[in-house]
Design a protein around this motif. Structure first.
Motif, short mmCIF file in Angstrom:
data_model
loop_
_atom_site.label_atom_id
_atom_site.label_comp_id
_atom_site.label_asym_id
_atom_site.label_seq_id
_atom_site.Cartn_x
_atom_site.Cartn_y
_atom_site.Cartn_z
N GLY A 1 0.74 -1.22 -0.12
CA GLY A 1 -0.10 0.08 0.04
C GLY A 1 0.65 1.25 0.04
N LEU A 2 2.20 1.43 0.08
CA LEU A 2 2.93 2.62 0.05
C LEU A 2 2.78 3.08 -1.43
N ASN A 3 2.93 4.33 -1.44
CA ASN A 3 3.00 5.27 -2.79
C ASN A 3 4.24 4.93 -3.42
N VAL A 4 4.31 4.27 -4.51
CA VAL A 4 5.41 3.98 -5.39
C VAL A 4 5.55 4.72 -6.66
N MET A 5 6.46 5.27 -7.26
CA MET A 5 6.51 5.64 -8.55
C MET A 5 7.71 5.25 -9.21
N LEU A 6 7.56 4.74 -10.48
CA LEU A 6 8.76 4.35 -11.17
C LEU A 6 8.87 5.10 -12.46
N ILE A 7 10.18 5.61 -12.35
CA ILE A 7 10.52 6.64 -13.73
C ILE A 7 11.39 6.04 -14.53
N GLU A 8 10.90 5.77 -15.92
CA GLU A 8 11.66 5.18 -16.93
C GLU A 8 11.77 5.97 -18.13
N SER A 9 13.10 5.94 -18.62
CA SER A 9 13.39 6.92 -19.94
C SER A 9 12.78 6.42 -20.97
N ARG A 10 12.51 5.18 -21.34
CA ARG A 10 11.90 4.54 -22.43
C ARG A 10 10.50 4.49 -22.36
N SER A 11 10.09 4.02 -23.63
CA SER A 11 8.45 4.07 -23.57
C SER A 11 8.16 2.37 -22.91
N PHE A 12 8.85 1.82 -22.32
CA PHE A 12 8.75 0.33 -21.85
C PHE A 12 9.56 -0.20 -20.74
N VAL A 13 8.87 -1.08 -20.05
CA VAL A 13 9.81 -1.54 -18.82
C VAL A 13 10.53 -2.87 -19.39
N VAL B 1 3.98 -8.04 -19.80
CA VAL B 1 3.72 -8.57 -18.23
C VAL B 1 4.25 -7.90 -17.32
N ALA B 2 5.46 -7.16 -17.38
CA ALA B 2 6.08 -6.58 -16.22
C ALA B 2 5.09 -5.34 -16.04
N LEU B 3 4.84 -4.43 -17.23
CA LEU B 3 4.01 -3.42 -17.05
C LEU B 3 2.43 -3.76 -16.38
N GLN B 4 1.87 -4.97 -16.81
CA GLN B 4 0.72 -5.31 -16.21
C GLN B 4 0.68 -5.49 -14.68
N MET B 5 1.93 -6.01 -14.38
CA MET B 5 2.01 -6.46 -12.96
C MET B 5 2.08 -5.05 -12.22
N LEU B 6 2.92 -4.26 -12.56
CA LEU B 6 3.37 -2.90 -12.13
C LEU B 6 2.04 -2.07 -11.73
N VAL B 7 1.12 -1.97 -12.75
CA VAL B 7 -0.41 -1.26 -12.67
C VAL B 7 -1.03 -2.07 -11.78
N GLU B 8 -1.23 -3.42 -11.89
CA GLU B 8 -2.01 -4.13 -10.84
C GLU B 8 -1.56 -3.74 -9.35
N ASN B 9 -0.39 -3.69 -9.46
CA ASN B 9 0.12 -3.32 -7.78
C ASN B 9 0.20 -1.63 -7.57
N ASN B 10 -0.54 -0.91 -8.28
CA ASN B 10 -0.65 0.44 -8.08
C ASN B 10 0.46 1.32 -8.40
N VAL B 11 1.51 0.93 -8.87
CA VAL B 11 2.97 1.60 -8.95
C VAL B 11 2.55 2.56 -10.04
N ASP B 12 2.97 3.68 -9.78
CA ASP B 12 2.80 4.98 -10.56
C ASP B 12 3.88 4.97 -11.77
N VAL B 13 3.64 4.40 -12.83
CA VAL B 13 4.53 4.37 -13.82
C VAL B 13 4.72 5.67 -14.57
N LEU B 14 5.73 6.12 -14.80
CA LEU B 14 6.07 7.51 -15.87
C LEU B 14 7.11 6.99 -16.76
N PHE B 15 6.70 7.05 -18.04
CA PHE B 15 7.82 6.65 -19.14
C PHE B 15 8.13 8.14 -19.82
N TYR B 16 8.99 7.96 -20.58
CA TYR B 16 9.49 9.22 -21.42
C TYR B 16 10.01 10.28 -20.57
N ALA B 17 10.52 10.04 -19.29
CA ALA B 17 11.07 10.91 -18.42
C ALA B 17 12.50 10.48 -17.88
#
Ligand SMILES: Cc1cc2nc3c(=O)[nH]c(=O)nc-3n(C[C@H](O)[C@H](O)[C@H](O)COP(=O)(O)OP(=O)(O)OC[C@H]3O[C@@H](n4cnc5c(N)ncnc54)[C@H](O)[C@@H]3O)c2cc1C
Length: 463
Positions: free
Chosen positions: A40-52, A114-130
């Protein structure tokens, strides 16, 4: 000193305040974010590309799930990820391999999904292109990072940051002392992977099994190729030499091929561009140009000299050139060659690895491999940087010498480090303490409770 300008100070927007911020969505970053977000913690993941996926998307097998004695040493979240891939037929079993201990073939496109699905399911706030380009410091405390994107320059504030950039980008900018390469500053060369279709892998493997003297392989006995159709082939040095003598430009001494999960597909790990600095865009661009240039002769070599490639055709290159080595942080403990070769135990072990020392020489086309015969621990202190607070580092840029890094860098241990870093960050935020101050015994208990593998403690005292 090269020419400089002064950039005026300016106010920038705070895009987000979060509990845990993960920089980089490769094998270590995916696991770090999943572990940190688990309850339940707020978690954000920043990725410079358009995919994990990081290097899991460039056509490589995941190495290191099994140890040198054949037992599974990476479990927990990394195994859950493989199970999810298996459910969509996008991963092989962990196949034992005499050279690599084990290989787990994965389908790169499915890894991204699949990795993106798992991150989204676990409420990780994913930010691409950054891209994370800077840090926000208060004294020696890291308060957050600066990102750059189409939206301009923005700040993200976080209670704990996990640097999974592979290049220690956050740690370096925060002022953590870092090392680069070997004693002469030489790094393992990068490789632009590419994939050929229309390969008769059945013919390839039976040729090796039936004519081992013609198709000499390194370390892996010819009989192995007779057994199954999913393998990594390393060797055929005699054929490479022959092709070089006939005028083809091949920059490596060895043929390195990885069968894909799809019939007829083979990934080729044979371009090498010595001298590329993976932290400099000009140097990376040179690597991409030179890597692409090398593909033509390698393809010709395979078609002319290697059985099964007669009808092969070019399918695709990997999305980016694969960088083996750049910066490594200096942490509270620096793993060494001796730790690996003596199968060392550590009181603060957070992962177990077994992959050998595997150094692609910074110059020339050679490679050195050394096995320890069993497993070694990765200590928590190697993930904790010197000097800077609120920061954990996981993946290939942890605190290790050039030699030790050549062993711990493969993807299964990177994933295990990521899981441990995510759980440690969660504990630090919950307890309101520095990551360095968490109770490592509790971290180990949580890892074991969640299905990760740690070795039983030896009788004799360990350091
Ligand atoms: C050519 C080659 C062959 C290899 N062969 C194998 C093999 O067969 N099997 C194996 O298991 N391992 C292999 N390895 C090693 C392994 O792939 C890497 O060491 C491993 O992927 C490292 O994982 P990581 O999470 O630390 O970093 P990475 O996989 O590099 O992931 C880092 C992620 O962070 C992102 N990122 C980086 N900087 C920033 C930033 N500033 N801001 C935002 N995002 C950022 C990147 O885009 C990337 O997605 C190979 C490596 C190479 C290069």
């Amino acid at each position: 000193m090269s020419k400089t300008i002064v950039e005026p100070a300016r106010e920038i927007a705070v895009r987000k305040e979060t509990d845990v911020l993960v920089i980089g969505g490769g094998p270590s970053g995916i696991m770090a974010a999943l572990a940190a977000a688990e309850d339940g913690l707020n978690v954000m993941l920043i990725e410079s590309r358009s995919f994990v996926g990081g290097n899991m998307t460039i056509g490589l097998p995941i190495l290191g799930f099994l140890g040198q004695k054949g037992n599974q040493i990476i479990k927990g979240l990394p195994q859950q990820f493989i199970d999810r891939l298996k459910a969509v037929r996008a991963s092989s079993e962990h196949r034992p391999c005499p050279l690599h201990m084990s290989l787990t073939l994965v389908e790169p496109e499915a890894v991204k999904t699949v990795a993106l699905q798992m991150l989204v399911e676990n409420n990780v706030d994913v930010l691409f292109y950054a891209f994370c380009v800077g840090v926000i410091m208060e004294g020696d405390e890291l308060k957050g990072v600066i990102i750059e994107s189409k939206a301009g320059r923005e700040a993200i504030l976080a209670k704990t940051v996990i640097d999974c950039s592979g290049d220690a980008d956050v740690a370096y900018r925060a002022g953590v002392p870092c090392e680069y390469g070997n004693e002469q500053g030489g790094v393992q060369p990068p490789t632009l992977m590419f994939c050929l279709g229309g390969v008769d892998t059945e013919k390839l493997r039976t040729s090796i099994a039936e004519e081992p003297r013609t198709y000499l392989t390194d370390f892996i006995p010819a009989e192995y190729f007779g057994q199954n159709n999913q393998f990594v082939l390393v060797g055929m040095r005699n054929l490479v030499k022959k092709a070089q003598e006939a005028g083809l430009t091949l920059t490596t001494e060895r043929t390195i091929l990885i069968t894909g999960l799809r019939k007829g597909e083979v990934w080729v790990n044979m371009t090498r561009v010595n001298g590329v600095n993976g932290t400099d865009p000009g140097s990376l661009t040179y690597g991409e140009i030179e890597g692409r240039h090398q593909i033509q002769d390698i393809q010709q070599y395979l078609i002319q000299y290697v059985p099964g490639f007669e009808q092969a055709y070019f399918l695709k290159t990997a999305p980016f050139i694969g960088i083996r080595e750049t910066r490594r942080i200096q942490g509270h403990y620096t793993m060494t060659r001796e730790d690996i070769m003596s199968c060392r135990h550590f009181e603060d072990a957070i992962a177990v690895a077994s992959y050998p020392l595997d150094i692609h020489h910074p110059q020339g086309g050679g490679c050195t491999l050394e096995w320890c015969g069993d497993c070694y621990d990765i200590p928590f202190r190697s993930l904790i940087p010197q000097k800077i607070k609120n920061l954990i580092v996981a993946g290939r840029c942890i605190s290790a010498t050039h030699e030790a890094m050549s062993a711990i860098r493969v993807m299964a241990p990177c994933m295990a480090m990521g899981e441990a870093a995510g759980r440690a960050a969660k504990m630090a935020v919950r307890a309101g303490v520095q990551p360095a101050a968490i109770d490592v015994k509790k971290l180990q208990e949580e890892l074991l409770n969640k299905g990760a593998y740690l070795r039983p403690f030896p009788e004799e005292p360990v350091s």
